[in-house]
Design a protein around this motif. Structure first.
Motif, PDB file in Angstrom:
ATOM      1  N   ASN A 118       1.054  -1.050   0.187  1.00  0.00           N
ATOM      2  CA  ASN A 118      -0.100  -0.042  -0.046  1.00  0.00           C
ATOM      3  C   ASN A 118       1.327   1.340   0.095  1.00  0.00           C
ATOM      4  N   SER A 119       1.917   1.499   0.551  1.00  0.00           N
ATOM      5  CA  SER A 119       2.918   2.437   0.787  1.00  0.00           C
ATOM      6  C   SER A 119       3.660   2.689  -0.418  1.00  0.00           C
ATOM      7  N   GLY A 120       4.172   1.555  -0.761  1.00  0.00           N
ATOM      8  CA  GLY A 120       4.895   1.880  -1.769  1.00  0.00           C
ATOM      9  C   GLY A 120       3.474   1.980  -3.369  1.00  0.00           C
ATOM     10  N   ARG A 121       2.598   1.613  -3.283  1.00  0.00           N
ATOM     11  CA  ARG A 121       1.217   2.333  -4.463  1.00  0.00           C
ATOM     12  C   ARG A 121       1.107   3.952  -4.683  1.00  0.00           C
ATOM     13  N   SER A 175      10.201  -0.854   2.415  1.00  0.00           N
ATOM     14  CA  SER A 175      11.538  -2.002   2.260  1.00  0.00           C
ATOM     15  C   SER A 175      10.393  -3.447   3.090  1.00  0.00           C
ATOM     16  N   LEU A 176      10.211  -4.318   2.999  1.00  0.00           N
ATOM     17  CA  LEU A 176       9.420  -5.796   3.796  1.00  0.00           C
ATOM     18  C   LEU A 176      11.124  -6.454   4.133  1.00  0.00           C
ATOM     19  N   LEU A 177      10.688  -6.442   5.541  1.00  0.00           N
ATOM     20  CA  LEU A 177      11.502  -7.579   6.047  1.00  0.00           C
ATOM     21  C   LEU A 177      10.888  -8.637   6.320  1.00  0.00           C
ATOM     22  N   ALA A 178      10.493  -9.700   5.826  1.00  0.00           N
ATOM     23  CA  ALA A 178       9.729 -10.810   6.314  1.00  0.00           C
ATOM     24  C   ALA A 178      10.036 -12.185   6.125  1.00  0.00           C
ATOM     25  N   PHE A 179      10.035 -13.059   6.706  1.00  0.00           N
ATOM     26  CA  PHE A 179      10.383 -14.426   6.235  1.00  0.00           C
ATOM     27  C   PHE A 179       8.948 -14.942   5.783  1.00  0.00           C
ATOM     28  N   ILE A 180       9.465 -15.886   4.320  1.00  0.00           N
ATOM     29  CA  ILE A 180       8.458 -16.401   3.504  1.00  0.00           C
ATOM     30  C   ILE A 180       9.620 -18.068   3.314  1.00  0.00           C
ATOM     31  N   GLY A 181       8.748 -18.946   3.102  1.00  0.00           N
ATOM     32  CA  GLY A 181       8.661 -20.190   3.030  1.00  0.00           C
ATOM     33  C   GLY A 181       9.586 -20.704   1.244  1.00  0.00           C
ATOM     34  N   ALA A 202       7.496  -2.308  -3.651  1.00  0.00           N
ATOM     35  CA  ALA A 202       8.934  -2.816  -2.132  1.00  0.00           C
ATOM     36  C   ALA A 202       9.696  -3.210  -2.046  1.00  0.00           C
ATOM     37  N   ASP A 203      10.851  -2.950  -2.218  1.00  0.00           N
ATOM     38  CA  ASP A 203      11.866  -3.486  -1.864  1.00  0.00           C
ATOM     39  C   ASP A 203      11.967  -4.555  -1.155  1.00  0.00           C
ATOM     40  N   ILE A 204      12.203  -5.817  -1.338  1.00  0.00           N
ATOM     41  CA  ILE A 204      11.556  -6.624  -0.689  1.00  0.00           C
ATOM     42  C   ILE A 204      13.814  -7.963  -0.885  1.00  0.00           C
ATOM     43  N   ASN A 205      14.648  -7.005  -1.267  1.00  0.00           N
ATOM     44  CA  ASN A 205      16.108  -7.691  -0.798  1.00  0.00           C
ATOM     45  C   ASN A 205      16.438  -7.993   0.972  1.00  0.00           C
ATOM     46  N   LEU A 206      15.660  -7.944   2.195  1.00  0.00           N
ATOM     47  CA  LEU A 206      15.919  -8.403   3.200  1.00  0.00           C
ATOM     48  C   LEU A 206      15.243  -8.941   3.546  1.00  0.00           C
ATOM     49  N   THR A 207      14.020  -9.582   2.886  1.00  0.00           N
ATOM     50  CA  THR A 207      12.979 -10.929   2.801  1.00  0.00           C
ATOM     51  C   THR A 207      13.420 -12.206   2.863  1.00  0.00           C
ATOM     52  N   HIS A 213      -6.419  -3.185  -3.047  1.00  0.00           N
ATOM     53  CA  HIS A 213      -6.939  -2.282  -3.888  1.00  0.00           C
ATOM     54  C   HIS A 213      -5.694  -2.158  -5.324  1.00  0.00           C
ATOM     55  N   PRO A 214      -6.508  -2.717  -6.107  1.00  0.00           N
ATOM     56  CA  PRO A 214      -4.573  -2.835  -6.942  1.00  0.00           C
ATOM     57  C   PRO A 214      -4.709  -1.104  -7.866  1.00  0.00           C
ATOM     58  N   ASP A 215      -6.276  -0.821  -7.806  1.00  0.00           N
ATOM     59  CA  ASP A 215      -6.342   0.506  -8.024  1.00  0.00           C
ATOM     60  C   ASP A 215      -5.752   2.051  -7.239  1.00  0.00           C
ATOM     61  N   LEU A 216      -5.345   1.097  -6.290  1.00  0.00           N
ATOM     62  CA  LEU A 216      -4.698   2.922  -5.166  1.00  0.00           C
ATOM     63  C   LEU A 216      -3.607   3.155  -5.651  1.00  0.00           C
ATOM     64  N   ASN A 217      -3.919   4.378  -5.632  1.00  0.00           N
ATOM     65  CA  ASN A 217      -2.837   5.121  -6.003  1.00  0.00           C
ATOM     66  C   ASN A 217      -2.830   6.638  -4.922  1.00  0.00           C
ATOM     67  N   GLN A 218      -2.041   7.609  -5.289  1.00  0.00           N
ATOM     68  CA  GLN A 218      -1.794   8.763  -4.317  1.00  0.00           C
ATOM     69  C   GLN A 218      -2.540   9.496  -5.386  1.00  0.00           C
ATOM     70  N   GLN A 219      -3.579   9.549  -5.926  1.00  0.00           N
ATOM     71  CA  GLN A 219      -4.565  10.555  -6.713  1.00  0.00           C
ATOM     72  C   GLN A 219      -6.000   9.874  -6.212  1.00  0.00           C
ATOM     73  N   LYS A 220      -5.952   8.243  -6.423  1.00  0.00           N
ATOM     74  CA  LYS A 220      -6.831   7.912  -5.675  1.00  0.00           C
ATOM     75  C   LYS A 220      -7.478   8.463  -4.637  1.00  0.00           C
TER      76      LYS A 220
END
Length: 325
Positions: free
Chosen positions: A56-59, A65-71, A87-92, A302-309
């Motif tokens: 959402n923030s990137g949109r 940036s996202l710091l998370a764990f995935i399988g 978002a930057d996912i390099n830290l995930t 929301h796939p159409d979320l942006n600053q203008q909307k």
């Protein structure tokens, strides 16, 4: 992993730490009946509080940036491929032998959540070196969003160290049960955003009346938080700050398709407003505007979320001018 000398030079980001999951939603087509089969439709979408806030923030145009764990599975690969656009996912981190977290929500015929199931065992795999390894990224953040999916020790370290270096931090409580992971002292926490059940768990106060929302927020403020927001479903939210600001925001009625993800959109909008220098009330109105947009889609984001909307929605429903801090 980016080398530390490169970190010093990169643009500071909104660092989202916590859950990145696959959301599965099952919506009843008729009134739910327990103990029997219900006709329903199901969908799959990207989820996890931290991941949703990062997207959402990137949109909205923030550097996230996202710091998370995935399988190391198909679900994890699908999450990364789609999140990477916003978002930057390099830290995930990808954890071999573990399944990506899943969140399964059962919705009634009105689109309201009846019950949900969270499989988040992967977050128990946090290594002792987690904090040391990620500290350069944490201390270089412009703003930190921390949900409560990681172990209590990690949550405590992130809060304490963010306080020491003066980085604004927002806590998303995720669930009533997971509020138990939060430390007693929340000194240095800029925002804490919770729903009614989570606020009750934190304040040890049953919320029955309108005034109880503010009493619960006041109790939470005493733990060291600067600004508390408690959401109230269709009644919007209340906010209370340590300098005496308090108020309620009730959103105008809009068609609701699915409420899942509305809280994460709210957080993203609040952080957007805060980072743009808006005051507490208008930051919350920006958050509510994001939430109103999000409930009008079956997607968690929301796939159409942006600053203008966002700005169009804000101007339509909250027409008075924005106020800065």
């Amino acid at each position: 992993m980016i080398k530390q000398n490169a970190i010093i030079l990169e643009e500071k980001k909104v660092l989202c730490i916590g859950g990145a999951n696959v959301d599965r939603k099952i919506q009843a087509l008729k009134q739910l009946e327990y103990g029997t089969s219900n006709p329903a439709i199901s969908t799959k979408s990207r989820g996890g509080v931290a991941r949703n806030v990062a997207e959402n923030s990137g949109r909205l145009g923030l550097n996230a940036s996202l710091l998370a764990f995935i399988g190391s599975d198909a679900d994890g690969e699908w999450l990364l491929q789609n999140t990477n656009h916003f978002a930057d996912i390099n830290l995930t981190e990808i954890i071999d032998g573990e399944s990506t977290g899943t969140y399964t929500a059962v919705l009634d015929e009105e689109g309201e959540m009846a019950v949900a199931f969270a499989d988040m065992a992967i977050y128990d795999e946090v290594e002792d070196s987690f904090f040391e390894k990620n500290w350069p990224h944490i201390q270089n953040a412009k703003m930190i969003l921390l949900d409560t999916n990681f172990p209590a020790e990690v949550i405590n370290e992130v809060i304490n160290c963010s306080n020491e270096v003066g980085i604004p931090i927002c806590i998303a409580t995720v669930s009533a049960a997971k509020t138990a992971k939060l430390p007693v002292s929340l000194d240095g926490v800029t925002w804490l955003i919770a729903n009614q059940k989570e606020a009750e768990a934190l304040s040890k106060l049953e919320i029955i009346s309108e005034g109880d929302f503010y009493r619960a927020a006041e109790i939470i403020l005493k733990s060291g938080v600067e600004k508390v927001v408690i959401t109230r479903k269709e009644k919007g939210l209340i906010y209370f700050t340590n300098n005496g600001e308090a108020g309620a925001i009730v959103p105008p009625s809009v068609p609701i398709v699915d409420v899942t993800g509305a809280g994460d959109a709210l957080i993203s909008g609040i952080l957007f407003g805060y980072l743009k220098g808006l005051n507490t009330e208008d930051s919350c109105k920006i958050g509510v505007s994001c939430s109103m947009i999000t409930v009008q889609t079956s997607e968690t984001v929301h796939p159409d979320l942006n600053q203008q909307k966002l700005l169009e929605t804000f101007q339509k429903y909250f027409s008075k001018g924005l106020s800065h801090r």
